[in-house]
Enzyme design. Sequence first.
Site, PDB file in Angstrom:
ATOM      1  N   CYS A 136     -15.941   6.389  -2.622  1.00  0.00           N
ATOM      2  CA  CYS A 136     -16.742   4.856  -2.176  1.00  0.00           C
ATOM      3  C   CYS A 136     -17.947   5.670  -1.540  1.00  0.00           C
ATOM      4  O   CYS A 136     -18.615   4.342  -1.312  1.00  0.00           O
ATOM      5  CB  CYS A 136     -15.309   4.872  -1.491  1.00  0.00           C
ATOM      6  SG  CYS A 136     -14.002   4.637  -2.578  1.00  0.00           S
TER       7      CYS A 136
ATOM      8  N   ASN B 242      -7.413  12.133   1.071  1.00  0.00           N
ATOM      9  CA  ASN B 242      -8.497  12.533  -0.094  1.00  0.00           C
ATOM     10  C   ASN B 242      -9.634  12.913   0.164  1.00  0.00           C
ATOM     11  O   ASN B 242      -9.584  13.743  -1.675  1.00  0.00           O
ATOM     12  CB  ASN B 242      -8.915  10.879  -0.550  1.00  0.00           C
ATOM     13  CG  ASN B 242      -9.208   9.656   0.241  1.00  0.00           C
ATOM     14  OD1 ASN B 242      -8.764  10.240   1.844  1.00  0.00           O
ATOM     15  ND2 ASN B 242     -10.588   9.459   0.076  1.00  0.00           N
TER      16      ASN B 242
ATOM     17  N   GLY C  84      -3.016   1.539  -5.728  1.00  0.00           N
ATOM     18  CA  GLY C  84      -2.662   2.359  -4.786  1.00  0.00           C
ATOM     19  C   GLY C  84      -3.617   0.798  -3.843  1.00  0.00           C
ATOM     20  O   GLY C  84      -3.179   0.841  -2.519  1.00  0.00           O
TER      21      GLY C  84
ATOM     22  N   ALA D  79      -0.957   5.721  -9.641  1.00  0.00           N
ATOM     23  CA  ALA D  79      -0.342   5.824 -11.268  1.00  0.00           C
ATOM     24  C   ALA D  79      -1.797   7.196 -11.309  1.00  0.00           C
ATOM     25  O   ALA D  79      -1.466   7.881 -12.125  1.00  0.00           O
ATOM     26  CB  ALA D  79       0.206   5.850 -12.380  1.00  0.00           C
TER      27      ALA D  79
ATOM     28  N   GLN E 146      -2.575   9.834  -2.732  1.00  0.00           N
ATOM     29  CA  GLN E 146      -3.882  11.421  -3.126  1.00  0.00           C
ATOM     30  C   GLN E 146      -2.003  12.327  -2.622  1.00  0.00           C
ATOM     31  O   GLN E 146      -2.263  13.903  -3.801  1.00  0.00           O
ATOM     32  CB  GLN E 146      -4.595  12.403  -2.082  1.00  0.00           C
ATOM     33  CG  GLN E 146      -4.799  12.139  -1.687  1.00  0.00           C
ATOM     34  CD  GLN E 146      -6.220  12.050  -3.403  1.00  0.00           C
ATOM     35  OE1 GLN E 146      -6.266  13.060  -3.552  1.00  0.00           O
ATOM     36  NE2 GLN E 146      -6.959  11.214  -3.682  1.00  0.00           N
TER      37      GLN E 146
HETATM   38  C1  LIG Z   1      -7.481   6.425  -4.685  1.00  0.00           C
HETATM   39  C2  LIG Z   1      -7.107   5.788  -3.898  1.00  0.00           C
HETATM   40  C3  LIG Z   1      -6.706   4.896  -3.149  1.00  0.00           C
HETATM   41  C4  LIG Z   1      -6.882   3.877  -4.499  1.00  0.00           C
HETATM   42  O1  LIG Z   1      -5.990   3.813  -5.057  1.00  0.00           O
HETATM   43  P1  LIG Z   1      -6.144   3.228  -6.556  1.00  0.00           P
HETATM   44  O2  LIG Z   1      -5.485   3.208  -7.660  1.00  0.00           O
HETATM   45  O3  LIG Z   1      -7.293   3.819  -6.653  1.00  0.00           O
HETATM   46  O4  LIG Z   1      -6.436   1.500  -5.967  1.00  0.00           O
HETATM   47  C5  LIG Z   1      -5.933   4.368  -1.865  1.00  0.00           C
HETATM   48  N1  LIG Z   1      -5.680   5.497  -1.205  1.00  0.00           N
HETATM   49  C6  LIG Z   1      -6.112   6.740  -1.508  1.00  0.00           C
HETATM   50  C7  LIG Z   1      -5.905   7.979  -0.478  1.00  0.00           C
HETATM   51  C8  LIG Z   1      -6.310   6.898  -2.388  1.00  0.00           C
HETATM   52  O5  LIG Z   1      -6.960   8.037  -2.588  1.00  0.00           O
END
Ligand SMILES: *Cc1c(COP(=O)(O)O)cnc(C)c1O
Length: 393
Positions: free
Chosen positions: A324, A150, A70, A199, A178
């Site tokens: 985070c 999220n 993501g 994923a 999400q």
């Molecule tokens: C977890 C998350 C990400 C980051 O994705 P990763 O695959 O962990 O880098 C980005 N945006 C949202 C809304 C998320 O929940």
Amino acid sequence: MKIYLDNSATTPLNPHVLEAMLPFFTDKFGNASSIHSYGREANRAVSEAREIIAECINARPSEIYFTSGGTESDNWALKGAVYVSKNKYKHIITTQIEHPAILNTCAELEKQNVEITYMNPSNEGMINPKELSNLFTENTILTSIMFANNEIGTLQPIKEAARICREQSVLFHTDAVQAMDSQKIDVKELGIDMLSMSAHKFYGPKGIGVLFVKTGSRLGKLINGGEQERGLRAGTTPTPLIVGMAKALEISVRDREKNNQRILRLRNIFIDRVLSEIPYVYLNGNRENRLPNNVNLSFAFIEGESVLMRLDLAGIAVSSGSACASGSLEASHVILSLGVKEELAHSTIRFSLGVDTTEQQMDYVFNVLKKTVDDLRRMSPLYDYEKGIGSYV
Ligand SMILES: *Cc1c(COP(=O)(O)O)cnc(C)c1O
């Protein structure tokens, strides 16, 4: 007892997904770019996975680009739109409640003289797409609004936002990381130009994601190297991860309705119980318009971290603020953007349910939570336990 209620941070790998991945770590280890039979075998699996994923969001296989997750997809959507734009001045519209993958990319782009406008949410965490019309300038190249938040789970009016952007010929990107597991996402019907997914948020492996890029949308490269992903995203194709992601998404779509209904029921019972049986608790985000697995509560007069650690001792995994933000002692930017006061924002806990969550687990969690809040308030200088009232100084 061990209870995992942090599925918004990451989900456990579905055993069927692991099974689908294993041969590609062992016998079928070929490089998908190689011409020989090993390569062709891997390439075939990647093509099939691309087709499955495209079908799940009603896209074309050629619109699916594999990334490392993501975060990379979000970086690529924003930076790629900036790199390819010929405008002298560049302007991006986003929201205050995005994931750090978007917000810190924007902060970086601001240093490169890209102008960023951050829309603020209502006190229930909703973005009003009608505000977009006043924000466009002649330099606006992209709008990025997350599908679901999220931390508080609020679902945003993506279709309307995308339509307003299309009318202005502004690219529309959504971070759907999400939302992927529980929401039906049809990129054509919603009019989305770019979409990020990951994923490990839908019971697939970590380190793999997708950026969907609609045919005809121009996007610069983020990663330079070989000719993988039609020359737009270099790096040896991670076949096992891609196969796992496709399997995970296929299962997620297949079981979506069933899981949503079950999880929503457990979630709503839990929220009702907490709000009626524990005093001074506030639900963050709109009650209805949110992900079925999300509960985000602020417990006045106590620290979210203290609640988290006590629950952890009782075998329950939750999150305080965003994962985070919790390394630091800063209150969550999302909760603050709702207009919640700093002290109350510090008392926030996110419970995110998953496919393995049971009714018995939620009963146990409620009981531990009630006792924990009670104990911590007894010790809180901000709360007069005898009178059952408190105040922030
Ligand atoms: C977890 C998350 C990400 C980051 O994705 P990763 O695959 O962990 O880098 C980005 N945006 C949202 C809304 C998320 O929940």
